[in-house]
Structure formats: C-alpha cells, structure tokens
Design an enzyme around this catalytic site. Structure first.
Site, PDB file in Angstrom:
ATOM      1  N   GLN A 163       6.149   5.203   2.059  1.00 16.23           N
ATOM      2  CA  GLN A 163       6.493   6.310   2.975  1.00 16.23           C
ATOM      3  C   GLN A 163       7.072   5.610   4.569  1.00 16.23           C
ATOM      4  O   GLN A 163       8.023   6.267   4.916  1.00 16.23           O
ATOM      5  CB  GLN A 163       5.576   7.191   2.853  1.00 16.23           C
ATOM      6  CG  GLN A 163       5.716   8.469   3.635  1.00 16.23           C
ATOM      7  CD  GLN A 163       4.608   9.589   3.439  1.00 16.23           C
ATOM      8  OE1 GLN A 163       4.418  10.000   2.704  1.00 16.23           O
ATOM      9  NE2 GLN A 163       3.668   9.707   4.700  1.00 16.23           N
ATOM     10  N   GLU A 206      10.755  12.333  10.309  1.00 13.88           N
ATOM     11  CA  GLU A 206       9.856  11.686  11.471  1.00 13.88           C
ATOM     12  C   GLU A 206      10.577  11.076  12.290  1.00 13.88           C
ATOM     13  O   GLU A 206      10.146  10.230  13.354  1.00 13.88           O
ATOM     14  CB  GLU A 206       8.431  11.038  10.838  1.00 13.88           C
ATOM     15  CG  GLU A 206       7.611  11.900   9.837  1.00 13.88           C
ATOM     16  CD  GLU A 206       6.181  11.373   9.747  1.00 13.88           C
ATOM     17  OE1 GLU A 206       6.115   9.926  10.247  1.00 13.88           O
ATOM     18  OE2 GLU A 206       5.470  11.918   9.398  1.00 13.88           O
ATOM     19  N   ASP A 241       2.346   2.844   5.538  1.00 16.60           N
ATOM     20  CA  ASP A 241       1.814   3.920   5.007  1.00 16.60           C
ATOM     21  C   ASP A 241       2.262   4.025   3.318  1.00 16.60           C
ATOM     22  O   ASP A 241       3.670   4.472   3.511  1.00 16.60           O
ATOM     23  CB  ASP A 241       1.876   5.178   5.607  1.00 16.60           C
ATOM     24  CG  ASP A 241       1.380   6.454   4.933  1.00 16.60           C
ATOM     25  OD1 ASP A 241       0.483   6.407   3.983  1.00 16.60           O
ATOM     26  OD2 ASP A 241       1.281   7.561   5.401  1.00 16.60           O
ATOM     27  N   ASP A 312      -6.023   8.550   3.916  1.00 18.89           N
ATOM     28  CA  ASP A 312      -5.457   9.592   4.194  1.00 18.89           C
ATOM     29  C   ASP A 312      -5.438  10.740   3.255  1.00 18.89           C
ATOM     30  O   ASP A 312      -6.428  11.478   3.341  1.00 18.89           O
ATOM     31  CB  ASP A 312      -3.736   9.406   4.765  1.00 18.89           C
ATOM     32  CG  ASP A 312      -3.068  10.800   4.967  1.00 18.89           C
ATOM     33  OD1 ASP A 312      -3.674  11.632   5.145  1.00 18.89           O
ATOM     34  OD2 ASP A 312      -1.675  10.670   5.059  1.00 18.89           O
ATOM     35  N   LYS A 337      -6.081  14.330  10.626  1.00 16.45           N
ATOM     36  CA  LYS A 337      -5.218  15.381  10.580  1.00 16.45           C
ATOM     37  C   LYS A 337      -5.775  16.615  10.607  1.00 16.45           C
ATOM     38  O   LYS A 337      -6.421  17.233   9.567  1.00 16.45           O
ATOM     39  CB  LYS A 337      -3.943  15.337   9.144  1.00 16.45           C
ATOM     40  CG  LYS A 337      -3.248  14.047   9.235  1.00 16.45           C
ATOM     41  CD  LYS A 337      -2.547  14.163   7.938  1.00 16.45           C
ATOM     42  CE  LYS A 337      -1.529  13.152   7.814  1.00 16.45           C
ATOM     43  NZ  LYS A 337      -1.010  12.981   6.244  1.00 16.45           N
ATOM     44  N   ARG A 366       1.908  15.625  11.475  1.00 21.12           N
ATOM     45  CA  ARG A 366       2.551  15.742  10.038  1.00 21.12           C
ATOM     46  C   ARG A 366       4.079  15.662  10.138  1.00 21.12           C
ATOM     47  O   ARG A 366       4.519  15.494  10.975  1.00 21.12           O
ATOM     48  CB  ARG A 366       2.086  17.110   9.298  1.00 21.12           C
ATOM     49  CG  ARG A 366       0.798  17.428   9.464  1.00 21.12           C
ATOM     50  CD  ARG A 366      -0.054  16.742   8.676  1.00 21.12           C
ATOM     51  NE  ARG A 366       0.082  16.363   7.328  1.00 21.12           N
ATOM     52  CZ  ARG A 366      -0.426  16.750   6.100  1.00 21.12           C
ATOM     53  NH1 ARG A 366      -1.549  17.503   6.315  1.00 21.12           N
ATOM     54  NH2 ARG A 366      -0.096  16.332   5.173  1.00 21.12           N
ATOM     55  N   SER A 367       4.588  15.410   8.705  1.00 16.54           N
ATOM     56  CA  SER A 367       6.004  15.252   8.779  1.00 16.54           C
ATOM     57  C   SER A 367       6.692  16.425   9.052  1.00 16.54           C
ATOM     58  O   SER A 367       7.751  16.487   9.679  1.00 16.54           O
ATOM     59  CB  SER A 367       6.377  14.604   7.277  1.00 16.54           C
ATOM     60  OG  SER A 367       5.900  15.617   6.426  1.00 16.54           O
ATOM     61  N   LYS A 388      -0.565   8.260  15.661  1.00 15.25           N
ATOM     62  CA  LYS A 388       0.391   8.108  14.836  1.00 15.25           C
ATOM     63  C   LYS A 388       1.282   9.787  14.664  1.00 15.25           C
ATOM     64  O   LYS A 388       0.561  10.388  14.269  1.00 15.25           O
ATOM     65  CB  LYS A 388      -0.115   7.691  13.235  1.00 15.25           C
ATOM     66  CG  LYS A 388       1.093   7.705  12.292  1.00 15.25           C
ATOM     67  CD  LYS A 388       0.176   7.243  11.007  1.00 15.25           C
ATOM     68  CE  LYS A 388       1.321   7.738   9.886  1.00 15.25           C
ATOM     69  NZ  LYS A 388       0.650   7.974   8.457  1.00 15.25           N
TER      70      LYS A 388
END
Ligand code: PEP
Ligand code: MG
Length: 429
Positions: A163, A206, A241, A312, A337, A366-367, A388
């Site tokens: 990803q 992103e 990731d 994650d 998150k 988040r994306s 991040k």
C-alpha cells in the site's frame, strides 16, 4: 465542569468525495467542529463506518445514522462534562456497547469526542495540543514524519500490491529540513518514473505517486533510487505499509509479479519482505502480516531488534488487542488512528499503554481524510514521536504538515527527529 450544551451533526464530504459526518459540540458559549475520516483498507477489528445503503449518494450517505443517533443518543449527552473524555466515552458506549460501534458506527462518536476536545481548548483559550499534553502529563514534541512517496493497494487501484512506500527523514534536525527532504525524494522518484515511461499526471488517494509496475520490489527500487538521486542516501530511510490483510485470502497470500499471480504461505510472505531489509534502507514495516495471521506475526517478531514492526489492522487502536500484542512480543509499535478506536478517550488509552511499554506510537490519518489538522495537535500533545498523514501533496495532507510547520514556527515544542525510533535497538541503517 463544563457541560455539553449542544451537539449538531450534519453530513459533509471527505477527501475522496465520500459522505461523512461533521460534529459541532458546544460547551457554554464556546463551540468547535470535527469531521470523521474514513479508511479504504479497513480492518475487521476497527470501529465501523456505517453507511445508509439507501438511494442517497448511491448508498454511501450517512444521514440516516445521523438522524437515528440524533434521536436516540444525542439528548442523553447534553449536560455531560465535555472536559471529561472518559465520561463521554462511557456515555457513548452506553447506547452502543459493541466494541466496533455496530449500531451507529464509530464515525459519529469520533467526531463528537474530537469536537468536544477542541471546544474544551477554546474554553481554556489554549492550543488543542496543550490540552492533550496537560491531560496526559506529557511534554509536547514535534513528531518525526513518515511520508508517503509511492502508493499501491487500495489507495491506487492495486497498481502494486503493497500500500505505501514512505520516506522517513531520519537525518533531519528540524521539521523544516525533514519536509524539504521528503519533498525532494517525492520529486526525484516521480522524475525517475516519468523517465521510465510511467505516466505521472495522476496522484493516489493520499497524494503519492504511483504506476502499474511489475512487482512491489520494482517500486521499492524506484523509491530507493529516488533517495539516492536526491543526494539523501543515509539521511532518508524507507518505511513500508504492506497492508497485508488486503492480500490475505483466508489461508494464503496472493501477490502479483510480472503479470503472474503467486500464492504464498505466511512464512513465504513474511520472508519475501524480510529479504528486502538486507537490500534497502528499510527501518519500519507496518502490517507485514494479515490482521489475524498469528503465524505471520510470530515470524516477523524476529525483526523487532532491527526495525519498527507496526500493527495497524492488527491492533485497530484497541487497547485490549494491543495488550495481547505486547504480551506476545510480536511487534514494537502501534499505529494510532482515532476513528479505529471510535473515541478520543479510547485512542489515548491505547497510546498511553504503548508508551508505558516502551513501544513506538505513530499517529495516523486515514486515506479518506479532511481539511482539518487536529491530528497534528494529538501527535504533538501526546509526544507520540511519529506521524503519518500521507504525501506532501493534496490539501487534506498539507493542512496537517502546515499545522506542524506552524507549531514549529511558534517554537511550541522541540523536534524529536530520529530519537522517536529509540525503541528499536539496532536500526537497520
Ligand atoms: C493505513 O493503512 O495505514 C491507511 C492510512 O489506510 P486506510 O485509511 O485506507 O486504512
Ligand atoms: Mg496501514
């Protein structure tokens, strides 16, 4: 005590154009807003993002859950102490007691609890990071950034399997230098891709660069070459990731190489990226095995001395899952998150547990994110160490970097830099 006098909820759009919820919480005559982000590579253990599945927005609207919550829960929240994050969490869970908030979704509680924190800051005439620092009794620091360069997986139409390939400016001594370095790496990687005939007119979810390549490793090579081309070898390291849950097919992993589909066992999958540690300057691997692949997690624990092993999907910012991971010695870092946890209080609980066990903490966007920048205040105030939020590009990303640069300009906190990785004994660089 500062009682909640009013809560408003309404539907807005996130950075992918998807409906989400915005909350405004009023404490006395002060109020603040917060919008819930949402993921694309969501895990099975995180708080749910419930969509209406009706005609509105082709099934993607959230207005029905907002209406239901407004009728059934909201009146009971009025009068609660908005400064008391734990009390707010407890009351929200009274009306939706499942861990994943399966009745109303976690998007509404996360927006409300973040908005309450921000309203609290306004009441105190304090910066939001200061409220978090006071709450946790921590010294605010500007975090080491982990910045997306190349995107694949669910954030880039499956261009490659993994990803994110991210740049970590471990040699930088200020956030300003760190941001310039990762920007340079993104530019040089993009130019190398372009010269190799890969169209670079689009960006991923992103804001990262992407291209439909032959394999994950080919992308890794491009980023590695990008670092060298920028003259930053040894100064900028790589984080991955892998988002392995996305490649897991129940009892094996499925990956793509040179146009072929390959099936790999847990062992083969983990060994595949394990070999890359000897070739590339990788210092961090997130979700290197699928969320419930215990064998894979056990195997990758052997790398904990050399790199950050981040959970994650594995921990989903849930304290009890993290506690098991710590007991299993399977990793050394958690991604935080807030919307995975569903409330600010739950996210801070997991962060505090991790820090108490000398684990690393990476506060993450988040994306599907928003123009808001409270995530930075969360990372700074909690002394999380790392952040991040995707690439340097796209406004929902730069809003966060710009907040970090603002806090640096006003000398709010010192830059933590490479010290954020002190929980890794023999860093792979
Ligand atoms: C991630 O996996 O770390 C991520 C930010 O992606 P998403 O928000 O799609 O889960
Ligand atoms: Mg991830």
């Amino acid at each position: 005590m500062s009682a909640i006098s009013k809560i408003d909820l309404w539907q807005v759009l996130d950075s992918r154009g998807m409906p989400t919820v915005s909350a405004r919480v009023s404490l006395g005559n002060k109020s603040a807003n917060a919008i819930a982000p949402s993921g694309a590579s969501t895990g099975a253990h995180e708080a749910l993002f419930l969509r209406d599945n009706k005609e509105s927005y082709d099934g993607k609207s959230v207005s029905e859950t907002i209406a239901l919550f407004t009728k059934e829960v909201l009146p009971h929240l009025i009068g609660i102490d908005g400064n008391d994050f734990a009390e707010l969490d407890k009351n929200l869970r009274n009306y939706d007691s499942s861990r994943t908030f399966s009745k109303f979704g976690g998007h509404i509680p996360v927006a409300i609890t973040i908005a309450a924190w921000l309203a609290n800051a306004k009441e105190k005439n304090a910066e939001p990071f200061k409220v978090i620092a006071d709450r946790l009794n921590s010294t605010p620091t500007l975090p080491l950034p982990m910045v997306n360069i190349f995107s694949g997986g669910a954030h880039a139409g499956g261009a490659i399997d993994l990803q994110d390939i991210l740049a970590v400016p471990i040699g930088a001594t200020s956030i300003e230098e760190a941001m310039e370095w990762v920007w340079l790496v993104r530019e040089s990687t993009k130019s190398l891709l372009s010269k190799s005939g890969h169209d670079q007119s689009l960006v991923a979810d992103e804001g990262g660069v992407t291209a439909r390549l032959q394999s994950d490793e080919q992308a890794l090579q491009f980023v590695s070459d990008g670092i060298a081309k920028a003259g930053l070898s040894g100064k900028v390291a790589i984080a991955l990731d892998i988002a392995a849950t996305q490649s897991f097919q129940g009892d094996h992993y499925q990956i793509h190489e040179s146009g072929n589909i390959k099936k790999l066992s847990s062992e083969q999958f983990v060994s595949r990226w394990g070999k890359w540690l000897d070739i590339y300057p990788i210092i961090s691997v997130e979700d290197g095995a699928a969320e419930d692949d215990n064998d894979g997690w056990k195997q990758q624990s052997e790398y904990c001395d050399r790199i950050q092993i981040i959970g994650d999907d594995r921990y989903a910012t849930q304290n009890d899952r993290l506690v098991s991971g710590i007991a299993n010695l399977e990793a050394n870092t958690i991604l935080i998150k807030p919307n995975q946890a569903g409330t600010l209080h739950s996210a801070l609980t997991a962060l505090t547990t991790a820090k108490g066990s000398n684990w690393g903490t990476v506060v993450s966007a988040r994306s599907g994110d928003t123009e808001e920048s409270w995530l930075v205040d969360l990372a700074v105030g909690s002394n999380a160490g790392q952040i991040k939020v995707g690439s340097t590009h796209r406004s929902e990303r730069s809003a966060k970097w710009n907040r970090l640069l603002e806090l640096s300009h006003f000398a709010t906190a010192s830059y933590i830099g490479k010290a954020a990785l002190s929980h890794v004994k023999n860093l792979n660089i």
